[in-house]
Design a protein around this motif. Structure first.
Motif, PDB file in Angstrom:
ATOM      1  N   ILE A 131      34.437  -0.494  24.769  1.00 42.61           N
ATOM      2  CA  ILE A 131      34.053  -1.375  23.665  1.00 42.61           C
ATOM      3  C   ILE A 131      33.791  -0.562  22.394  1.00 42.61           C
ATOM      4  CG2 ILE A 131      32.165  -2.855  22.822  1.00 42.61           C
ATOM      5  CD1 ILE A 131      32.033  -4.070  25.617  1.00 42.61           C
ATOM      6  N   SER A 132      33.180   0.603  22.544  1.00 41.09           N
ATOM      7  CA  SER A 132      32.901   1.433  21.363  1.00 41.09           C
ATOM      8  C   SER A 132      34.192   1.892  20.699  1.00 41.09           C
ATOM      9  CB  SER A 132      32.024   2.636  21.742  1.00 41.09           C
ATOM     10  OG  SER A 132      32.778   3.613  22.447  1.00 41.09           O
ATOM     11  N   ILE A 133      35.228   2.159  21.504  1.00 40.71           N
ATOM     12  CA  ILE A 133      36.533   2.539  20.949  1.00 40.71           C
ATOM     13  C   ILE A 133      37.138   1.360  20.192  1.00 40.71           C
ATOM     14  CG2 ILE A 133      38.903   3.202  21.520  1.00 40.71           C
ATOM     15  CD1 ILE A 133      37.695   4.676  23.972  1.00 40.71           C
ATOM     16  N   LEU A 134      37.121   0.184  20.802  1.00 40.50           N
ATOM     17  CA  LEU A 134      37.703  -1.008  20.176  1.00 40.50           C
ATOM     18  C   LEU A 134      36.921  -1.424  18.937  1.00 40.50           C
ATOM     19  CD1 LEU A 134      38.464  -3.120  23.387  1.00 40.50           C
ATOM     20  CD2 LEU A 134      40.091  -1.823  21.993  1.00 40.50           C
ATOM     21  N   SER A 135      35.614  -1.121  18.915  1.00 35.68           N
ATOM     22  CA  SER A 135      34.771  -1.469  17.768  1.00 35.68           C
ATOM     23  C   SER A 135      34.710  -0.357  16.732  1.00 35.68           C
ATOM     24  CB  SER A 135      33.346  -1.786  18.255  1.00 35.68           C
ATOM     25  OG  SER A 135      33.354  -2.814  19.216  1.00 35.68           O
ATOM     26  N   ASP A 136      35.416   0.750  16.996  1.00 39.29           N
ATOM     27  CA  ASP A 136      35.461   1.886  16.079  1.00 39.29           C
ATOM     28  C   ASP A 136      34.065   2.452  15.816  1.00 39.29           C
ATOM     29  OD1 ASP A 136      36.719   3.756  14.504  1.00 39.29           O
ATOM     30  OD2 ASP A 136      36.684   2.530  12.692  1.00 39.29           O
ATOM     31  N   GLY A 137      33.325   2.677  16.902  1.00 40.97           N
ATOM     32  CA  GLY A 137      31.961   3.192  16.776  1.00 40.97           C
ATOM     33  C   GLY A 137      31.690   4.348  17.717  1.00 40.97           C
ATOM     34  N   PHE A 145      38.725   8.147  14.615  1.00 38.20           N
ATOM     35  CA  PHE A 145      37.754   9.232  14.687  1.00 38.20           C
ATOM     36  C   PHE A 145      36.507   8.705  15.394  1.00 38.20           C
ATOM     37  CE2 PHE A 145      33.977  11.419  13.049  1.00 38.20           C
ATOM     38  CZ  PHE A 145      34.255  12.702  13.498  1.00 38.20           C
ATOM     39  N   LEU A 146      36.248   9.225  16.578  1.00 38.08           N
ATOM     40  CA  LEU A 146      35.121   8.751  17.387  1.00 38.08           C
ATOM     41  C   LEU A 146      34.360   9.930  17.972  1.00 38.08           C
ATOM     42  CD1 LEU A 146      37.081   5.982  19.309  1.00 38.08           C
ATOM     43  CD2 LEU A 146      35.339   5.567  17.573  1.00 38.08           C
ATOM     44  N   VAL A 147      33.041   9.836  17.931  1.00 34.15           N
ATOM     45  CA  VAL A 147      32.173  10.871  18.504  1.00 34.15           C
ATOM     46  C   VAL A 147      31.505  10.316  19.761  1.00 34.15           C
ATOM     47  CG1 VAL A 147      30.080  12.244  18.173  1.00 34.15           C
ATOM     48  CG2 VAL A 147      31.734  12.002  16.304  1.00 34.15           C
ATOM     49  N   PHE A 148      31.678  11.018  20.860  1.00 37.77           N
ATOM     50  CA  PHE A 148      30.925  10.749  22.084  1.00 37.77           C
ATOM     51  C   PHE A 148      29.968  11.925  22.266  1.00 37.77           C
ATOM     52  CE2 PHE A 148      35.008   8.593  23.699  1.00 37.77           C
ATOM     53  CZ  PHE A 148      34.627   7.382  23.142  1.00 37.77           C
ATOM     54  N   ALA A 200      47.496   6.321  19.150  1.00 39.20           N
ATOM     55  CA  ALA A 200      46.633   6.099  17.988  1.00 39.20           C
ATOM     56  C   ALA A 200      47.001   4.786  17.291  1.00 39.20           C
ATOM     57  CB  ALA A 200      46.757   7.269  17.013  1.00 39.20           C
ATOM     58  N   ALA A 201      48.285   4.487  17.210  1.00 37.81           N
ATOM     59  CA  ALA A 201      48.732   3.248  16.568  1.00 37.81           C
ATOM     60  C   ALA A 201      48.250   2.023  17.333  1.00 37.81           C
ATOM     61  CB  ALA A 201      50.253   3.240  16.457  1.00 37.81           C
ATOM     62  N   GLN A 202      48.272   2.099  18.668  1.00 41.03           N
ATOM     63  CA  GLN A 202      47.801   0.976  19.484  1.00 41.03           C
ATOM     64  C   GLN A 202      46.294   0.778  19.329  1.00 41.03           C
ATOM     65  OE1 GLN A 202      49.488   2.475  23.202  1.00 41.03           O
ATOM     66  NE2 GLN A 202      50.744   0.624  23.367  1.00 41.03           N
ATOM     67  N   ILE A 203      45.556   1.878  19.266  1.00 40.28           N
ATOM     68  CA  ILE A 203      44.103   1.776  19.077  1.00 40.28           C
ATOM     69  C   ILE A 203      43.806   1.066  17.763  1.00 40.28           C
ATOM     70  CG2 ILE A 203      41.973   3.090  18.692  1.00 40.28           C
ATOM     71  CD1 ILE A 203      43.172   5.252  20.564  1.00 40.28           C
ATOM     72  N   ALA A 204      44.496   1.460  16.692  1.00 39.96           N
ATOM     73  CA  ALA A 204      44.305   0.820  15.386  1.00 39.96           C
ATOM     74  C   ALA A 204      44.662  -0.663  15.446  1.00 39.96           C
ATOM     75  CB  ALA A 204      45.152   1.526  14.329  1.00 39.96           C
ATOM     76  N   GLU A 205      45.732  -0.989  16.169  1.00 37.31           N
ATOM     77  CA  GLU A 205      46.162  -2.390  16.311  1.00 37.31           C
ATOM     78  C   GLU A 205      45.104  -3.217  17.036  1.00 37.31           C
ATOM     79  OE1 GLU A 205      49.452  -4.932  18.875  1.00 37.31           O
ATOM     80  OE2 GLU A 205      49.837  -2.803  18.461  1.00 37.31           O
ATOM     81  N   TYR A 206      44.564  -2.665  18.127  1.00 35.92           N
ATOM     82  CA  TYR A 206      43.565  -3.408  18.909  1.00 35.92           C
ATOM     83  C   TYR A 206      42.243  -3.520  18.152  1.00 35.92           C
ATOM     84  CZ  TYR A 206      46.912  -2.709  22.695  1.00 35.92           C
ATOM     85  OH  TYR A 206      48.046  -2.697  23.468  1.00 35.92           O
ATOM     86  N   GLN A 207      41.904  -2.520  17.356  1.00 33.81           N
ATOM     87  CA  GLN A 207      40.705  -2.606  16.521  1.00 33.81           C
ATOM     88  C   GLN A 207      40.850  -3.728  15.496  1.00 33.81           C
ATOM     89  OE1 GLN A 207      40.370   1.408  15.004  1.00 33.81           O
ATOM     90  NE2 GLN A 207      39.102   2.111  16.715  1.00 33.81           N
TER      91      GLN A 207
END
Length: 330
Positions: free
Chosen positions: A47-53, A157-160, A221-228
């Protein structure tokens, strides 16, 4: 001619979520090759990836915090870097530094490990305050300013970040402003006996094989941006927005709390509840989506009064009390 019988509970999604659901399932399948249990942690990280957080992962040593973050990054075809925070780490060790080039007689900026798509910061509370503060700008604005020049971070860009809650010696507690940069604080529990047995059996069968080699990338990366972008379109009714505002407002007027949550928390609940709805195949948010994400969003943003802290009350319990007290929208 027979009439088709439709499921009365079925609904036609106004947003196509098929590819997103399939991607989430593929991530879970890949991680399931190695990670046993920890379903809540995996769901929150996705969820954090999809929410860009960004996410802060807290748990005792050995509960697969670091390996889960590494494997999750492995499921995405993007750049990954790992930074081990230590007491002697300097801001330049993370961000980079300007180096004098003898050939050109000019200073050149050498990028640090923060220049990546997925950044794993291990033991974030082991570095001193000045090193932690170096992350303020990049986590909030996705950019770094060095010698007056701005460097944009490539999306995603995500920090875990991971931290150990029980060890105090040689650690530096993250300040409230730093904690507020994290979308989620995810608490990782011990596995139960059945899960621990599976962990032992899997490790015994694996022998000397590298677990990282078993994970295949399933997202670009393109798919992540699309899903976000898809997540931002998820529908949330006004009465649910009022519900979120009521929850956050209650933290500011709660007798058990010294410090309540800011509007950033309200936005975080809204965005993550949209992602929670999407990965469950719905293009609309329900009160249950909000309840599921509220604790992970709020628990690191509120501070208990000293009296309640001494009594053993926890921020998560206060959030749960608030949710149980407020009327659920219908």
């Amino acid at each position: 001619m027979e009439e088709s019988q439709e499921n009365p509970l079925a609904f036609n999604s106004r947003i196509d979520l098929k590819n997103l659901e399939e991607a989430v399932q593929n991530i879970k399948t890949e991680l399931g090759k190695v990670i046993v249990g920890q379903h809540d942690m995996l769901e929150m990280l996705i969820i954090s990836i999809l929410s860009d957080g960004h996410s802060l992962i807290e748990g005792v040593p050995g509960v697969a915090k670091t390996i889960t973050a590494k494997l999750l990054a492995r499921t995405m075809d993007v750049d990954f870097s790992r930074i081990q925070f230590t007491p002697d780490l300097m801001p330049s060790d993370i961000l980079g530094t300007s180096i004098f080039n003898v050939k050109t007689s000019e200073f050149e900026f050498k990028k640090g490990p923060i220049f990546s798509n997925i950044v794993l910061i291990d033991e974030i509370n082991r570095a001193p305050a000045k090193t932690q503060a170096a992350l303020f700008e990049v986590m909030e604005e996705r950019q770094i300013t060095i010698d007056g020049e701005k460097f944009k971070m490539p999306p995603p860009f995500l920090v875990f970040a991971t931290q150990n809650p029980v060890e105090q010696e040689g650690t530096y507690a993250l300040p409230e402003a730093q904690l507020d940069r994290f979308l989620f604080k995810i608490n990782v529990p011990y596995p139960n006996v059945e899960e621990e047995l599976i962990i032992l059996e899997n490790e015994h069968k694996r022998e000397n094989k590298n677990v990282l080699d078993t994970i295949q990338p399933v997202l670009t990366a393109a798919q992540i941006a699309e899903y976000q972008d898809t997540i931002r379109k998820i529908i949330i009714e006004n009465n649910l927005l009022k519900y979120i505002a009521s929850i956050v407002d209650n933290t500011r007027n709660n007798p058990n709390l010294f410090l309540g949550a800011s509007p950033r928390a309200s936005l975080a609940i809204m965005n993550t509840s949209k992602a929670m709805a999407a990965i469950n195949g719905r293009d609309f948010v329900t009160p249950d989506d909000i309840k599921k994400v509220a604790s992970a969003v709020l628990s690191h943003r509120i501070i208990l009064t000293p009296e309640r802290e001494m009594e053993g009350l926890t921020p998560s319990k206060v959030v749960q009390q608030i949710i149980e007290t407020l009327e659920v929208p219908r």
